[in-house]
Design a protein around this motif. Structure first.
Motif, PDB file in Angstrom:
ATOM      1  N   GLU A 174     -23.325  18.326 -12.255  1.00  0.00           N
ATOM      2  CA  GLU A 174     -24.056  19.405 -12.790  1.00  0.00           C
ATOM      3  C   GLU A 174     -23.320  20.655 -12.521  1.00  0.00           C
ATOM      4  O   GLU A 174     -23.015  21.137 -11.250  1.00  0.00           O
ATOM      5  CB  GLU A 174     -25.363  19.752 -12.246  1.00  0.00           C
ATOM      6  CG  GLU A 174     -26.201  18.669 -12.656  1.00  0.00           C
ATOM      7  CD  GLU A 174     -27.846  18.941 -12.183  1.00  0.00           C
ATOM      8  OE1 GLU A 174     -28.064  19.780 -11.528  1.00  0.00           O
ATOM      9  OE2 GLU A 174     -28.834  18.150 -12.923  1.00  0.00           O
TER      10      GLU A 174
ATOM     11  N   GLY B 123     -28.275  26.592 -11.534  1.00  0.00           N
ATOM     12  CA  GLY B 123     -28.780  25.725 -12.584  1.00  0.00           C
ATOM     13  C   GLY B 123     -27.373  25.367 -13.614  1.00  0.00           C
ATOM     14  O   GLY B 123     -26.477  26.043 -13.417  1.00  0.00           O
ATOM     15  N   THR B 124     -27.642  24.224 -14.045  1.00  0.00           N
ATOM     16  CA  THR B 124     -26.791  23.651 -15.146  1.00  0.00           C
ATOM     17  C   THR B 124     -26.893  23.606 -16.524  1.00  0.00           C
ATOM     18  O   THR B 124     -28.213  23.562 -16.936  1.00  0.00           O
ATOM     19  CB  THR B 124     -26.387  22.260 -14.518  1.00  0.00           C
ATOM     20  OG1 THR B 124     -25.109  21.675 -15.051  1.00  0.00           O
ATOM     21  CG2 THR B 124     -27.383  21.272 -15.009  1.00  0.00           C
TER      22      THR B 124
ATOM     23  N   LYS C 187     -30.419  15.282  -4.436  1.00  0.00           N
ATOM     24  CA  LYS C 187     -29.252  16.177  -4.550  1.00  0.00           C
ATOM     25  C   LYS C 187     -28.868  16.493  -3.404  1.00  0.00           C
ATOM     26  O   LYS C 187     -27.868  17.056  -2.939  1.00  0.00           O
ATOM     27  CB  LYS C 187     -29.865  17.468  -5.192  1.00  0.00           C
ATOM     28  CG  LYS C 187     -30.185  17.173  -6.808  1.00  0.00           C
ATOM     29  CD  LYS C 187     -30.999  18.306  -7.155  1.00  0.00           C
ATOM     30  CE  LYS C 187     -31.319  18.403  -8.788  1.00  0.00           C
ATOM     31  NZ  LYS C 187     -29.879  18.798  -9.427  1.00  0.00           N
TER      32      LYS C 187
ATOM     33  N   ASP D 236     -23.725  20.650  -8.476  1.00  0.00           N
ATOM     34  CA  ASP D 236     -24.864  20.141  -8.165  1.00  0.00           C
ATOM     35  C   ASP D 236     -24.989  18.557  -8.291  1.00  0.00           C
ATOM     36  O   ASP D 236     -25.471  18.386  -9.582  1.00  0.00           O
ATOM     37  CB  ASP D 236     -25.989  20.935  -8.445  1.00  0.00           C
ATOM     38  CG  ASP D 236     -27.437  20.447  -8.161  1.00  0.00           C
ATOM     39  OD1 ASP D 236     -27.517  19.665  -7.077  1.00  0.00           O
ATOM     40  OD2 ASP D 236     -28.353  20.838  -8.673  1.00  0.00           O
TER      41      ASP D 236
ATOM     42  N   ALA E 246     -31.818  25.578  -8.757  1.00  0.00           N
ATOM     43  CA  ALA E 246     -32.797  26.201  -9.803  1.00  0.00           C
ATOM     44  C   ALA E 246     -32.674  25.132 -10.839  1.00  0.00           C
ATOM     45  O   ALA E 246     -31.786  24.746 -11.445  1.00  0.00           O
ATOM     46  CB  ALA E 246     -31.977  27.481 -10.342  1.00  0.00           C
TER      47      ALA E 246
ATOM     48  N   GLU F 197     -22.054  24.573 -12.024  1.00  0.00           N
ATOM     49  CA  GLU F 197     -23.026  25.522 -11.905  1.00  0.00           C
ATOM     50  C   GLU F 197     -22.229  26.983 -11.240  1.00  0.00           C
ATOM     51  O   GLU F 197     -21.266  26.653 -10.554  1.00  0.00           O
ATOM     52  CB  GLU F 197     -24.234  25.260 -10.755  1.00  0.00           C
ATOM     53  CG  GLU F 197     -24.857  24.104 -11.432  1.00  0.00           C
ATOM     54  CD  GLU F 197     -26.251  23.803 -10.841  1.00  0.00           C
ATOM     55  OE1 GLU F 197     -26.839  24.866  -9.999  1.00  0.00           O
ATOM     56  OE2 GLU F 197     -26.823  22.708 -11.080  1.00  0.00           O
TER      57      GLU F 197
END
Ligand code: MN
Length: 295
Positions: free
Chosen positions: A130, A243-244, A174, A161, A81, A132
């Motif tokens: 990141e 998401g981060t 990624k 991530d 995300a 998450e």
């Protein structure tokens, strides 16, 4: 319930400081590269709890005496995300969200577990952490409405991530091997409760870089599942990285990264630059036009 994969593809339930090895009593197969949690999901053997009578005859082993593996070492999909916390959106100076960007895929071969190391691919390009919250899908889902989305969840895990800050598409930046640490276990959704009220923290060495409540998510967990399932069929064992938050930053050789999610767990991995090469040495570099800009 906390599901762990340990040692040589054993499936366990965490009970305090012990692991109950349920591989044999559940008749779970090792599952090859996809592991025994995936095969238990596909055999419809989950959820299972310690109250299950089969657990009483299962062998127990102290958690400190085993090697924890990624609970899902090769998910069918790892869905990411982009820009999904309000504060990270400000940090990235990025006016868009999933509503415009959609979701992205990370290679399933990028997954590693709690005892593995993140390997930096390039010696001269920034790579960031990141932290998450990960969602693990428990049932096949297609076009799921937001209000029913959590019915399709097995549980949650901690995820990193890892991302190279360069110009390529997200799926490239990624998807390097080792770029998706997951673990140390998957916690069943009933034990976690509301996924929209979890504190998430991420440290690099002693520096607290990320500290947020999942209530700050732009697409919350049910909406994210609903949206992703409108694009692609979600299958048992698929992982969604939600998401981060703000606070992404560079990682370098020798760092230790910790991501801690309230009621879910604490995942720690190391970072190594062994094998890193100059960015200009990557295959096809001679076809690049103009100077690379970092995004
Ligand atoms: Mn991310």
């Amino acid at each position: 319930m906390r599901y762990v994969v340990f040692d040589d593809n054993r499936l366990g339930l965490v009970d305090g400081q012990e692991i109950v090895d349920v591989t044999d009593v559940l008749g779970v197969t090792a599952g090859g590269v996809r592991g025994p949690l995936q095969s238990a999901l596909e055999a419809d053997a989950l959820p299972v709890t310690l109250a299950d009578p089969r657990c009483s005859s299962a062998p127990r082993v102290p958690i400190g005496e085993v090697t924890l593996r990624a609970p899902l070492p090769r998910p069918g999909k790892v869905i990411g995300a982009p820009v999904n916390y309000f504060a990270h959106q400000e940090e990235m100076e990025w006016p868009t969200t999933i509503a415009q960007l959609g979701v992205f895929l990370k290679a399933s071969t990028s997954v590693i577990g709690p005892t593995d190391q993140v390997l930096l691919p390039y010696s001269d390009v920034r790579t960031d952490q990141e932290g998450e919250l990960a969602v693990v899908i428990g049932r096949r889902a297609r076009d799921v409405r937001r209000e029913h989305a959590l019915d399709y969840v097995l549980g949650y895990s901690c995820l990193l991530d890892i991302t190279v800050r360069s110009t390529e598409d997200r799926s490239t930046r990624k998807s390097f091997d080792t770029f998706t640490p997951i673990g140390p276990w998957v916690v069943g959704k009933d034990e976690v409760g509301d996924p929209g009220n979890l504190q998430l923290r991420c440290w690099v060495n002693d520096e607290l870089r990320q500290d947020v409540c999942t209530s700050d998510l732009i697409f919350d967990v049910p909406l994210l599942i609903s949206y992703a399932s409108s694009v692609m069929t979600l299958e048992p064992g698929d992982v969604i990285a939600t998401g981060t938050p703000a606070g992404v930053g560079p990682i370098v050789d020798g760092d230790r990264i910790v991501v801690d999610v309230e009621r879910v767990g604490r995942l720690e991995v190391g970072v190594s630059a062994d094998g890193a090469c100059p960015y200009a040495s990557r295959p096809g570099m001679h076809l690049a036009e103009g100077p690379a800009t970092v995004s």
